[in-house]
Design an enzyme around this catalytic site. Structure first.
Site, PDB file in Angstrom:
ATOM      1  N   LYS A  73      -0.846  -9.733  -1.063  1.00 53.87           N
ATOM      2  CA  LYS A  73      -1.556  -9.141   0.072  1.00 53.87           C
ATOM      3  C   LYS A  73      -2.844  -8.494  -0.417  1.00 53.87           C
ATOM      4  O   LYS A  73      -2.848  -7.774  -1.414  1.00 53.87           O
ATOM      5  CB  LYS A  73      -0.673  -8.053   0.712  1.00 53.87           C
ATOM      6  CG  LYS A  73      -1.373  -7.153   1.726  1.00 53.87           C
ATOM      7  CD  LYS A  73      -1.659  -7.896   3.024  1.00 53.87           C
ATOM      8  CE  LYS A  73      -2.388  -7.019   4.044  1.00 53.87           C
ATOM      9  NZ  LYS A  73      -1.570  -5.981   4.635  1.00 53.87           N
TER      10      LYS A  73
ATOM     11  N   ASN B 299       0.823  -1.226   0.000  1.00 50.55           N
ATOM     12  CA  ASN B 299       0.000   0.000   0.000  1.00 50.55           C
ATOM     13  C   ASN B 299       0.854   1.272   0.000  1.00 50.55           C
ATOM     14  O   ASN B 299       0.692   2.163   0.822  1.00 50.55           O
ATOM     15  CB  ASN B 299      -0.985   0.006   1.185  1.00 50.55           C
ATOM     16  CG  ASN B 299      -0.320  -0.071   2.546  1.00 50.55           C
ATOM     17  OD1 ASN B 299       0.787  -0.582   2.689  1.00 50.55           O
ATOM     18  ND2 ASN B 299      -0.985   0.433   3.560  1.00 50.55           N
TER      19      ASN B 299
ATOM     20  N   HIS C 114       3.652   6.782  10.797  1.00 53.44           N
ATOM     21  CA  HIS C 114       3.074   8.069  10.396  1.00 53.44           C
ATOM     22  C   HIS C 114       3.758   9.115  11.273  1.00 53.44           C
ATOM     23  O   HIS C 114       4.111   8.808  12.423  1.00 53.44           O
ATOM     24  CB  HIS C 114       1.570   8.119  10.675  1.00 53.44           C
ATOM     25  CG  HIS C 114       0.766   7.089   9.940  1.00 53.44           C
ATOM     26  ND1 HIS C 114       0.428   7.220   8.600  1.00 53.44           N
ATOM     27  CD2 HIS C 114       0.229   5.914  10.346  1.00 53.44           C
ATOM     28  CE1 HIS C 114      -0.289   6.169   8.230  1.00 53.44           C
ATOM     29  NE2 HIS C 114      -0.421   5.357   9.259  1.00 53.44           N
TER      30      HIS C 114
ATOM     31  N   ASP D  81       3.537  -5.173  11.801  1.00 54.91           N
ATOM     32  CA  ASP D  81       2.693  -4.183  11.145  1.00 54.91           C
ATOM     33  C   ASP D  81       3.300  -2.787  11.333  1.00 54.91           C
ATOM     34  O   ASP D  81       2.591  -1.823  11.631  1.00 54.91           O
ATOM     35  CB  ASP D  81       1.254  -4.233  11.666  1.00 54.91           C
ATOM     36  CG  ASP D  81       0.298  -3.418  10.806  1.00 54.91           C
ATOM     37  OD1 ASP D  81       0.677  -3.008   9.698  1.00 54.91           O
ATOM     38  OD2 ASP D  81      -0.841  -3.173  11.266  1.00 54.91           O
TER      39      ASP D  81
ATOM     40  N   GLY E  60      -2.276   3.336  12.295  1.00 49.60           N
ATOM     41  CA  GLY E  60      -0.993   2.659  12.191  1.00 49.60           C
ATOM     42  C   GLY E  60       0.054   3.278  13.102  1.00 49.60           C
ATOM     43  O   GLY E  60      -0.032   4.459  13.463  1.00 49.60           O
TER      44      GLY E  60
ATOM     45  N   HIS F 238      -5.637  -8.531   5.150  1.00 45.54           N
ATOM     46  CA  HIS F 238      -6.171  -7.666   6.197  1.00 45.54           C
ATOM     47  C   HIS F 238      -7.661  -7.985   6.229  1.00 45.54           C
ATOM     48  O   HIS F 238      -8.401  -7.586   5.332  1.00 45.54           O
ATOM     49  CB  HIS F 238      -5.942  -6.180   5.875  1.00 45.54           C
ATOM     50  CG  HIS F 238      -6.532  -5.276   6.914  1.00 45.54           C
ATOM     51  ND1 HIS F 238      -5.801  -4.337   7.586  1.00 45.54           N
ATOM     52  CD2 HIS F 238      -7.796  -5.186   7.424  1.00 45.54           C
ATOM     53  CE1 HIS F 238      -6.576  -3.706   8.463  1.00 45.54           C
ATOM     54  NE2 HIS F 238      -7.795  -4.208   8.369  1.00 45.54           N
TER      55      HIS F 238
HETATM   56  C1  NCD Z   1      -1.428   0.266   8.049  1.00 44.29           C
HETATM   57  C2  NCD Z   1      -0.724   1.415   7.322  1.00 44.29           C
HETATM   58  O1  NCD Z   1      -0.712   2.531   7.859  1.00 44.29           O
HETATM   59  O2  NCD Z   1      -0.171   1.167   6.244  1.00 44.29           O
HETATM   60  N1  NCD Z   1      -2.231   0.819   9.094  1.00 44.29           N
HETATM   61  C3  NCD Z   1      -2.728   0.178  10.165  1.00 44.29           C
HETATM   62  O3  NCD Z   1      -3.486   0.794  10.912  1.00 44.29           O
HETATM   63  N2  NCD Z   1      -2.397  -1.058  10.467  1.00 44.29           N
HETATM   64  C4  NCD Z   1      -2.223  -0.536   7.074  1.00 44.29           C
HETATM   65  C5  NCD Z   1      -2.661  -1.870   7.609  1.00 44.29           C
HETATM   66  O4  NCD Z   1      -1.831  -2.744   7.896  1.00 44.29           O
HETATM   67  O5  NCD Z   1      -3.864  -2.097   7.742  1.00 44.29           O
HETATM   68 ZN    ZN Z   2      -0.133  -3.552   7.898  1.00 48.49          ZN
HETATM   69 ZN    ZN Z   3      -3.819  -4.201   7.796  1.00 46.38          ZN
END
Ligand code: NCD
Ligand code: ZN
Ligand code: ZN
Ligand code: ZN
Length: 375
Positions: free
Chosen positions: A105, A51, A246, A242, A258, A136
């Site tokens: 994915k 992503n 940010h 994960d 995230g 996911h």
């Molecule tokens: C992830 C991201 O910021 O790329 N964010 C999250 O809340 N886990 C995306 C994801 O793994 O769903």
């Molecule tokens: Zn993720």
């Molecule tokens: Zn995810």
């Protein structure tokens, strides 16, 4: 010769689930900063999620990403190709045929990025044309993913399972010899944040209310406990971080899903070992051995004769304070575990036989030229 004294020598951590944000979102992280965060903490291989911007949903985009990581990463790396809502099955076939990735994915719920697939026909085609599919999937989407794997798939890896209810679905599938077979196995991933954090911690301060938002959202303390029990029953396959950085400004401004993870995952687990919550053997299985097996790292080409010398040296007795006694290498500049007192710290990281981290110093002089791309 390396004198490790009383320390623990173990294989480097393989993190199956990271978002290194390159290309396109490199103000949050890139392959250089993300891999520095890895070596500091004992992660010697990461797999990056699709992503990014652009999304990793064409062979061309994947090759572009591979080139960038090859130039910048100081640890070994691989990629999960992305399934697209616009049906990129021809690209999936090409990528798998070329061996540039072995996994796909898909996103079955809304999260960071624009990759949600809602069309059942597209989902069936993705499962039908892939090898291992990472999902996911939250709540009832987990049931759907398990069915898709059974009917069309060749393997399912359920990412970041947050709760008792959701993990029970996956455990039941794993125990069911029609749903979990050699032809279409089922794997369960749990993240450190769903083990160590919960809504109580999130709601305790105004700052945490913003910082500790992610998909799937944190759950209750009782969910933490169920996840630990399942881990100790051997019902969970991997710890994936994960790692989803940010900037703190983005997190505090508006709800952003995230948080970073690679810099603290191993230390948190070693600290849990010191608290009697888990064995060192289980940590090794969840963070090193099972990821290698699931990603089939040990079977690839030349690697059949053994894996790279990816070795870490962990001081299980070292006490330190996160964010105070260490640096933050991730470009995002923060950690959800700031000020946590931990016992256990990585002290040396060897990637492909070369010391890249020792005594708090990162040696990134090789600029990624000696690291391996894992298909
Ligand atoms: C992830 C991201 O910021 O790329 N964010 C999250 O809340 N886990 C995306 C994801 O793994 O769903
Ligand atoms: Zn993720
Ligand atoms: Zn995810
Ligand atoms: Zn090197």
């Amino acid at each position: 010769i390396i004198d490790v004294e009383e320390k623990l020598v173990m294989p480097g951590v393989i993190d199956v689930h990271t978002h290194m944000r390159e290309p396109g979102i490199t103000y949050k992280e890139d392959f250089a900063t993300g891999s520095r965060a890895c070596v500091k903490a004992g992660v010697t291989t990461f797999y990056d999620m699709p992503n990014t911007i652009p999304t990793t949903t064409t062979l061309k985009n994947l090759l572009e990403k591979k080139k960038l990581a090859g130039e910048k990463s100081i640890v070994n790396f691989g990629f999960h190709f992305g399934g697209s809502k616009n049906d990129n099955v021809e690209e999936i076939k090409k990528v798998l045929r070329n061996g540039e990735a072995n996994t796909v994915k898909i996103f079955m719920n809304v999260t960071t990025g624009e990759m949600l697939i809602e069309d059942d026909e597209v989902l069936k085609k993705v499962f039908g044309n892939s090898k291992l599919v990472l999902v996911h999937a939250e709540n009832e989407m987990i049931d759907k993913a398990i069915e898709l794997n059974k009917n069309y798939g060749k393997g399912l890896y359920v990412c970041h399972i947050p709760s008792e209810e959701e993990l029970k679905k996956v455990i039941n599938a794993k125990k069911n010899n029609e749903l979990n077979t050699k032809e279409h196995p089922v794997y369960a991933e749990v993240t450190p944040h769903h083990l160590f954090l919960n809504t109580e911690i999130r709601e305790s301060t105004e700052r945490n209310k913003m910082l500790l938002r992610m998909k799937p959202e944190l759950r209750e303390k009782s969910d933490n406990e169920f996840l630990w029990e399942a881990i100790n029953r051997g019902e969970v396959d991997t710890i994936g971080t994960d790692h989803a950085p940010h900037l703190i400004s983005e997190k505090l401004e508006k709800i952003t899903f995230g948080m970073p993870g690679v810099e603290t995952s191993l230390a948190l687990m070693i600290n849990a070992f010191n608290e009697g919550k888990i064995s060192l053997e289980a940590i090794q299985k969840l963070m090193c051995e099972n990821p290698a097996k699931i990603m089939k790292i040990e079977k690839r080409g030349k690697l059949q004769e053994g894996f790279f010398a990816d070795i870490i040296v962990v001081d299980t007795q070292k006490e330190w304070i996160v964010g105070v006694d260490d640096t933050i290498e991730s470009k995002c500049g923060w950690t959800p575990y700031e000020n946590w007192k931990l016992k256990g710290k990585n002290t040396m990281t060897i990637v492909n036989g070369k010391i890249v981290y020792e005594n708090g110093k990162i040696n990134d002089s090789h600029n990624g030229k000696e690291v391996n791309f894992l298909k």
